[in-house]
Design a protein around this motif. Structure first.
Motif, PDB file in Angstrom:
ATOM      1  N   PRO A 119     -87.187 -44.934  -6.772  1.00  0.00           N
ATOM      2  CA  PRO A 119     -85.736 -44.645  -6.893  1.00  0.00           C
ATOM      3  C   PRO A 119     -85.128 -43.203  -6.288  1.00  0.00           C
ATOM      4  CG  PRO A 119     -86.295 -45.317  -9.117  1.00  0.00           C
ATOM      5  CD  PRO A 119     -87.841 -44.977  -8.189  1.00  0.00           C
ATOM      6  N   GLU A 120     -85.997 -42.311  -6.462  1.00  0.00           N
ATOM      7  CA  GLU A 120     -85.783 -41.212  -5.414  1.00  0.00           C
ATOM      8  C   GLU A 120     -85.966 -41.075  -4.018  1.00  0.00           C
ATOM      9  OE1 GLU A 120     -84.247 -38.653  -6.622  1.00  0.00           O
ATOM     10  OE2 GLU A 120     -84.206 -39.365  -8.815  1.00  0.00           O
ATOM     11  N   LEU A 121     -86.657 -42.137  -3.490  1.00  0.00           N
ATOM     12  CA  LEU A 121     -86.810 -42.217  -2.296  1.00  0.00           C
ATOM     13  C   LEU A 121     -85.427 -43.239  -1.711  1.00  0.00           C
ATOM     14  CD1 LEU A 121     -88.544 -42.147   0.580  1.00  0.00           C
ATOM     15  CD2 LEU A 121     -89.631 -44.318  -0.309  1.00  0.00           C
ATOM     16  N   ILE A 122     -85.271 -44.022  -2.361  1.00  0.00           N
ATOM     17  CA  ILE A 122     -84.093 -44.662  -2.142  1.00  0.00           C
ATOM     18  C   ILE A 122     -82.613 -43.968  -2.052  1.00  0.00           C
ATOM     19  CG2 ILE A 122     -82.550 -46.707  -2.958  1.00  0.00           C
ATOM     20  CD1 ILE A 122     -84.744 -48.089  -4.302  1.00  0.00           C
ATOM     21  N   ARG A 123     -82.642 -43.123  -2.940  1.00  0.00           N
ATOM     22  CA  ARG A 123     -81.642 -42.147  -2.825  1.00  0.00           C
ATOM     23  C   ARG A 123     -81.392 -41.107  -1.519  1.00  0.00           C
ATOM     24  NH1 ARG A 123     -83.102 -41.686  -8.513  1.00  0.00           N
ATOM     25  NH2 ARG A 123     -81.321 -42.823  -9.803  1.00  0.00           N
ATOM     26  N   ALA A 124     -82.736 -40.914  -1.244  1.00  0.00           N
ATOM     27  CA  ALA A 124     -82.913 -40.075  -0.031  1.00  0.00           C
ATOM     28  C   ALA A 124     -82.446 -40.548   1.128  1.00  0.00           C
ATOM     29  CB  ALA A 124     -84.350 -39.359   0.141  1.00  0.00           C
ATOM     30  N   GLN A 125     -83.050 -41.942   1.251  1.00  0.00           N
ATOM     31  CA  GLN A 125     -82.949 -42.641   2.238  1.00  0.00           C
ATOM     32  C   GLN A 125     -81.239 -42.832   2.669  1.00  0.00           C
ATOM     33  OE1 GLN A 125     -85.132 -46.023   1.220  1.00  0.00           O
ATOM     34  NE2 GLN A 125     -86.132 -46.051   3.162  1.00  0.00           N
ATOM     35  N   VAL A 126     -80.383 -43.301   1.267  1.00  0.00           N
ATOM     36  CA  VAL A 126     -79.017 -43.436   1.683  1.00  0.00           C
ATOM     37  C   VAL A 126     -78.341 -42.160   2.035  1.00  0.00           C
ATOM     38  CG1 VAL A 126     -77.007 -44.039   0.164  1.00  0.00           C
ATOM     39  CG2 VAL A 126     -79.016 -45.320  -0.017  1.00  0.00           C
ATOM     40  N   GLN A 127     -78.711 -40.947   1.634  1.00  0.00           N
ATOM     41  CA  GLN A 127     -78.225 -39.675   1.836  1.00  0.00           C
ATOM     42  C   GLN A 127     -78.339 -39.338   3.266  1.00  0.00           C
ATOM     43  OE1 GLN A 127     -80.019 -37.076  -1.130  1.00  0.00           O
ATOM     44  NE2 GLN A 127     -77.789 -36.620  -1.846  1.00  0.00           N
ATOM     45  N   ALA A 128     -79.715 -39.558   3.957  1.00  0.00           N
ATOM     46  CA  ALA A 128     -79.948 -39.487   5.133  1.00  0.00           C
ATOM     47  C   ALA A 128     -79.135 -40.372   6.067  1.00  0.00           C
ATOM     48  CB  ALA A 128     -81.382 -39.616   5.496  1.00  0.00           C
ATOM     49  N   LEU A 129     -78.959 -41.680   5.803  1.00  0.00           N
ATOM     50  CA  LEU A 129     -78.297 -42.914   6.506  1.00  0.00           C
ATOM     51  C   LEU A 129     -76.812 -42.481   6.524  1.00  0.00           C
ATOM     52  CD1 LEU A 129     -80.281 -45.943   5.457  1.00  0.00           C
ATOM     53  CD2 LEU A 129     -80.380 -44.910   7.722  1.00  0.00           C
ATOM     54  N   ARG A 148     -78.874 -52.785   1.658  1.00  0.00           N
ATOM     55  CA  ARG A 148     -79.109 -54.545   1.840  1.00  0.00           C
ATOM     56  C   ARG A 148     -77.922 -54.638   3.043  1.00  0.00           C
ATOM     57  NH1 ARG A 148     -79.726 -54.970  -3.874  1.00  0.00           N
ATOM     58  NH2 ARG A 148     -81.836 -55.361  -4.383  1.00  0.00           N
ATOM     59  N   ARG A 149     -76.686 -54.117   2.856  1.00  0.00           N
ATOM     60  CA  ARG A 149     -75.597 -54.084   3.860  1.00  0.00           C
ATOM     61  C   ARG A 149     -76.123 -53.426   5.233  1.00  0.00           C
ATOM     62  NH1 ARG A 149     -72.740 -53.599  -0.617  1.00  0.00           N
ATOM     63  NH2 ARG A 149     -72.563 -51.134  -0.334  1.00  0.00           N
ATOM     64  N   ILE A 150     -76.672 -52.416   5.018  1.00  0.00           N
ATOM     65  CA  ILE A 150     -77.262 -51.524   6.474  1.00  0.00           C
ATOM     66  C   ILE A 150     -78.230 -52.634   7.149  1.00  0.00           C
ATOM     67  CG2 ILE A 150     -78.485 -49.698   7.323  1.00  0.00           C
ATOM     68  CD1 ILE A 150     -77.398 -48.169   5.142  1.00  0.00           C
ATOM     69  N   ARG A 151     -79.261 -53.128   6.505  1.00  0.00           N
ATOM     70  CA  ARG A 151     -80.161 -54.150   7.171  1.00  0.00           C
ATOM     71  C   ARG A 151     -79.646 -55.366   7.768  1.00  0.00           C
ATOM     72  NH1 ARG A 151     -84.763 -56.643   2.992  1.00  0.00           N
ATOM     73  NH2 ARG A 151     -82.637 -57.587   2.408  1.00  0.00           N
ATOM     74  N   VAL A 152     -78.427 -56.031   6.972  1.00  0.00           N
ATOM     75  CA  VAL A 152     -77.645 -57.035   7.548  1.00  0.00           C
ATOM     76  C   VAL A 152     -76.825 -56.678   8.793  1.00  0.00           C
ATOM     77  CG1 VAL A 152     -75.818 -58.421   7.242  1.00  0.00           C
ATOM     78  CG2 VAL A 152     -77.637 -58.333   5.604  1.00  0.00           C
ATOM     79  N   LEU A 153     -76.384 -55.464   8.508  1.00  0.00           N
ATOM     80  CA  LEU A 153     -75.515 -54.873   9.850  1.00  0.00           C
ATOM     81  C   LEU A 153     -76.236 -54.572  11.016  1.00  0.00           C
ATOM     82  CD1 LEU A 153     -72.701 -52.771   7.986  1.00  0.00           C
ATOM     83  CD2 LEU A 153     -72.198 -54.714   9.177  1.00  0.00           C
ATOM     84  N   ALA A 154     -77.380 -53.916  10.884  1.00  0.00           N
ATOM     85  CA  ALA A 154     -78.238 -53.551  11.876  1.00  0.00           C
ATOM     86  C   ALA A 154     -78.747 -55.068  12.740  1.00  0.00           C
ATOM     87  CB  ALA A 154     -79.662 -52.844  11.226  1.00  0.00           C
ATOM     88  N   ALA A 155     -78.930 -55.917  12.006  1.00  0.00           N
ATOM     89  CA  ALA A 155     -79.495 -57.375  12.800  1.00  0.00           C
ATOM     90  C   ALA A 155     -78.169 -57.863  13.330  1.00  0.00           C
ATOM     91  CB  ALA A 155     -80.069 -58.416  11.529  1.00  0.00           C
ATOM     92  N   THR A 156     -77.139 -57.699  12.918  1.00  0.00           N
ATOM     93  CA  THR A 156     -75.903 -58.334  13.231  1.00  0.00           C
ATOM     94  C   THR A 156     -75.210 -57.451  14.572  1.00  0.00           C
ATOM     95  OG1 THR A 156     -75.222 -59.115  11.064  1.00  0.00           O
ATOM     96  CG2 THR A 156     -73.616 -58.928  12.883  1.00  0.00           C
ATOM     97  N   VAL A 157     -75.430 -56.115  14.512  1.00  0.00           N
ATOM     98  CA  VAL A 157     -75.062 -55.535  15.666  1.00  0.00           C
ATOM     99  C   VAL A 157     -75.894 -55.535  16.701  1.00  0.00           C
ATOM    100  CG1 VAL A 157     -74.611 -52.895  16.278  1.00  0.00           C
ATOM    101  CG2 VAL A 157     -73.551 -53.756  14.187  1.00  0.00           C
ATOM    102  N   SER A 158     -77.108 -55.641  16.374  1.00  0.00           N
ATOM    103  CA  SER A 158     -78.297 -55.773  17.436  1.00  0.00           C
ATOM    104  C   SER A 158     -77.899 -56.970  18.223  1.00  0.00           C
ATOM    105  CB  SER A 158     -79.450 -55.906  16.696  1.00  0.00           C
ATOM    106  OG  SER A 158     -79.898 -54.511  16.303  1.00  0.00           O
ATOM    107  N   VAL A 159     -78.018 -57.961  17.556  1.00  0.00           N
ATOM    108  CA  VAL A 159     -77.556 -59.552  18.123  1.00  0.00           C
ATOM    109  C   VAL A 159     -76.341 -59.400  18.930  1.00  0.00           C
ATOM    110  CG1 VAL A 159     -77.219 -61.748  17.963  1.00  0.00           C
ATOM    111  CG2 VAL A 159     -78.835 -60.590  16.382  1.00  0.00           C
ATOM    112  N   LEU A 160     -75.311 -58.885  18.726  1.00  0.00           N
ATOM    113  CA  LEU A 160     -74.047 -58.727  19.363  1.00  0.00           C
ATOM    114  C   LEU A 160     -73.986 -57.987  20.466  1.00  0.00           C
ATOM    115  CD1 LEU A 160     -71.434 -58.357  16.435  1.00  0.00           C
ATOM    116  CD2 LEU A 160     -71.979 -60.302  17.985  1.00  0.00           C
ATOM    117  N   PHE A 161     -74.733 -56.688  20.379  1.00  0.00           N
ATOM    118  CA  PHE A 161     -74.687 -55.982  21.572  1.00  0.00           C
ATOM    119  C   PHE A 161     -75.737 -56.169  22.513  1.00  0.00           C
ATOM    120  CE2 PHE A 161     -72.234 -53.069  19.202  1.00  0.00           C
ATOM    121  CZ  PHE A 161     -71.324 -52.215  19.944  1.00  0.00           C
ATOM    122  N   THR A 162     -76.968 -56.737  21.997  1.00  0.00           N
ATOM    123  CA  THR A 162     -77.802 -57.224  22.998  1.00  0.00           C
ATOM    124  C   THR A 162     -77.322 -58.495  23.941  1.00  0.00           C
ATOM    125  OG1 THR A 162     -79.436 -56.704  21.371  1.00  0.00           O
ATOM    126  CG2 THR A 162     -80.141 -58.227  23.118  1.00  0.00           C
ATOM    127  N   ALA A 163     -76.774 -59.506  23.027  1.00  0.00           N
ATOM    128  CA  ALA A 163     -75.973 -60.415  23.836  1.00  0.00           C
ATOM    129  C   ALA A 163     -75.155 -60.304  24.660  1.00  0.00           C
ATOM    130  CB  ALA A 163     -75.551 -61.521  22.782  1.00  0.00           C
TER     131      ALA A 163
END
Length: 650
Positions: A21-31, A98-113
């Protein structure tokens, strides 16, 4: 099997790790700090690419698509900047990841295309810009997402995978070389992501370890602080906690608010400890503490101050009558038999009270007056409570005056000795004389030994008095016949100090006197103070030829035990048994028993305080013959060595 493990490993790369859990919290804070930068990077690079293709590519690519993509970037950047993620709620944090993971995939597809679509328009420079856009943008985005490998890896796979395939299949030798180069870079980027994440996770683990160690240190500190205020034997508060609480009570209390300090001491604890051993003594103290706690309750601060002494701060007491009633209740509880592991013993307790602000307004003043009330109780009414009152203040001041007068006195001039003979009433001869101290103070006049000796004992001055008086005694003995025996009183402090008894023997040798002429009188108080040290001193004195007498026999708690374990030459029966002899059959039986016991043990029995002819006759009938008292002779500066007249003989 190997293929299955491979794809499982690949799936794990894109999986959110929920074990820490502490690693998850640290990831969210950094992101939360890095994702707004990511969107601004995408917007800036997209605007630059659209600008270089404007006029050559359709407006829907260079204008409208950029407006849509830019709006999305700006909106998301603002949303992330304003977001206040509740990192304490791990489910919320997981939702963000989870939302960041989805948005990362979505944004990657859009901008690459969008970028690859641009490749078909413009010259070689503009096409090169497309390659540059994809490469520089993906590297920037990856570093913004590097704390969250599932999203970063998705960007690598979608963007760089598309880039490598698109340019690798372009047929252009330069673009193929760029694709191969980018493929190698992609592998390096993946390694960088994994390495950075491992370091990031390790740092979080280290921080957690440090925090855990810090919390452990804090907890240990709290435990040590608590233990520093607890008596390890009884589990009650200790002396430090008692005085800390008392200081706080005095600081917080207003003049109209009253409370009381109680001092409780077990009478007879030392003999139990000496006879049955320290484990029995410890068990007795624990049970005594439990009895006091049951009566006083958990809200009252109850402390073991040391040895067999307890203290309490009473905040709910009423008037003096209620305090004394409580005192009787406490003393009665401690007077009940104690059933220890192997034995049953019985002691009693004395108790002293002092009240705030009636008798003192400072913590030290309250403690000293409660202690004085306890001392007064032990001396005058053992087993009873005493409430410090105005007349006790007078006694304290008087004792203080005596203490100061003793410190200022020229003891060699002001102290003198008087001598009272002990007679064998059958023969009428003097068998010995007792040396009795007298103090004629320049400041206070004649002071009774019963008054100044306790003060000297309490203030540590008694050893000096003993030395001055003993030197005077030896000087007087030099002028007497060698047949005259003398008894000299030693205080409880004297008898437990090896330096003192060694000094006594040394002085006798220096005067070349026969040690057998000297009898040192000790009271039971000496053994209550330190039995082992007192026993050692008595043996030392006897080994060097002196005799030992147990004074005030019969008024202590375990005198028979001392007679049994120590080799006394004389027992001196206390005057309290002599006074009621006429008409008191019980007293006669007690005195008769002691006289017979001494005869059986082969030791002398001296009966003190003979003041009437009737008392002498009663004792004679009981078999006693060694007597001392005003009836025969009063203490005088010169010893009375003449035999008794016929009228005084038995």
């Amino acid at each position: 099997m190997a293929v299955g493990k491979f794809w499982q490993h690949v799936a794990d790369i894109f999986k959110i790790q929920t074990e820490k859990p502490e690693l998850i919290r640290a990831q969210v804070q950094a992101l939360s700090r890095q994702i707004p930068v990511l969107y601004m990077l995408l917007l800036a690079n997209a605007v630059a690419l659209a600008y270089t293709h404007y006029g050559d590519a359709p407006d829907w690519l260079t204008v409208y698509a950029v407006i849509v993509l830019g709006t999305v970037c700006i909106a998301r950047a603002i949303a992330w900047s304003r977001a206040r993620v509740d990192i304490d709620d791990i489910s919320v944090c997981l939702g963000h990841l989870r939302r960041i993971r989805v948005l990362a995939a979505t944004v990657s597809v859009l901008f690459t295309a969008w970028a690859i679509t641009m490749f078909d328009y413009g010259d070689a420079y503009q096409q090169g810009h497309v390659a540059y856009f994809i490469s520089i943008t993906v590297v920037g985005c990856i570093f913004c997402l590097v704390n969250f490998p599932p999203a970063a890896m998705l960007v690598v796979v979608i963007v760089l995978g598309t880039f490598v395939m698109f340019f690798g299949l372009s047929g252009n030798e330069v673009y193929v070389a760029i694709a191969v180069n980018m493929a190698l870079v992609s592998v390096m980027i993946i390694q960088i992501i994994r390495s950075f994440y491992a370091n990031f996770a390790g740092l979080i683990d280290t921080q957690l370890d440090l925090e855990e160690q810090h919390q452990t240190t804090i907890e240990l500190s709290r435990q040590n602080e608590a233990l520093a205020l607890i008596d390890p034997l009884t589990g009650l508060s200790n002396r430090r906690a008692f005085f800390t609480h008392l200081d706080e009570m005095v600081k917080r209390s207003e003049p109209e608010k009253t409370f009381a300090v109680a001092m409780i001491d077990l009478d007879g604890f030392k003999p139990v400890n000496d006879v049955h051993g320290h484990p029995a003594g410890d068990e007795l103290l624990m049970q005594a503490g439990e009895r006091l706690r049951r009566i006083l309750g958990e809200d009252t601060l109850l402390a073991r101050l040391g040895g067999d002494e307890f203290g309490a701060v009473l905040t709910k007491q009423g008037d003096a009558i209620e305090l004394i009633e409580l005192g009787h209740h406490l003393c009665k509880a401690l007077n009940q038999p104690f059933t220890l592991s192997t034995i049953t013993v019985q002691v009693s307790a004395s108790l002293g009270f002092a009240t705030y602000p009636n008798v003192a307004r400072s913590s030290n003043g309250l403690f000293e007056r409660a202690d004085f009330a306890l001392y007064h109780a032990k001396k005058n009414c053992p087993g009873e409570p005493v409430l410090f009152a105005a007349h006790h203040e007078t006694l304290i001041r008087h004792d203080s005056q005596i203490e100061q007068a003793l410190r200022k006195a020229d003891l060699s001039k002001e102290l003198t000795l008087h001598y009272q003979p002990v007679f064998d009433v059958k023969s009428g001869n003097v068998v010995s004389v007792e040396a009795l101290a007298r103090w004629d103070s320049v400041l206070m006049g004649r002071v009774s030994p019963g008054t100044f000796f306790p003060v000297a004992e309490k203030t540590g001055q008694v050893n000096l008095l003993t030395r001055v008086l003993f030197e005077k005694l030896l000087a007087d003995m030099m002028h007497w016949p060698n047949s005259v025996a003398v008894s000299f009183n030693l205080s409880a402090r004297d008898i437990v100090l090896s330096d003192t008894v060694e000094w006594l023997i040394e002085q006798i040798r220096n005067r070349k006197l026969d040690p057998a002429r000297l009898t040192f009188e000790v009271t039971e108080t000496a053994f209550l103070r330190d039995f082992a040290a007192a026993r050692t001193s008595i043996r030392y004195l006897r080994e060097h030829g002196a005799r030992i007498a147990l004074d005030d026999f019969g008024i202590g708690y375990s005198s028979l035990r001392y007679v049994h374990e120590l080799e006394f030459d004389v027992l001196k029966v206390d005057r309290s048994f002599i006074t009621p002899l006429p008409g008191n059959e019980r007293s006669r039986r007690i005195v008769k028993t002691v006289i017979d016991m001494c005869a059986n043990l082969g030791i002398d029995c001296v009966l003190e305080g003979i003041e009437t002819e009737h008392q002498r006759d009663e004792i004679t009938v009981l078999g006693g013959c060694l007597m001392q008292g005003y009836f025969f002779a009063r203490p005088a500066p010169e010893p009375h060595l003449m035999p008794l007249s016929d009228s005084l003989k038995s």
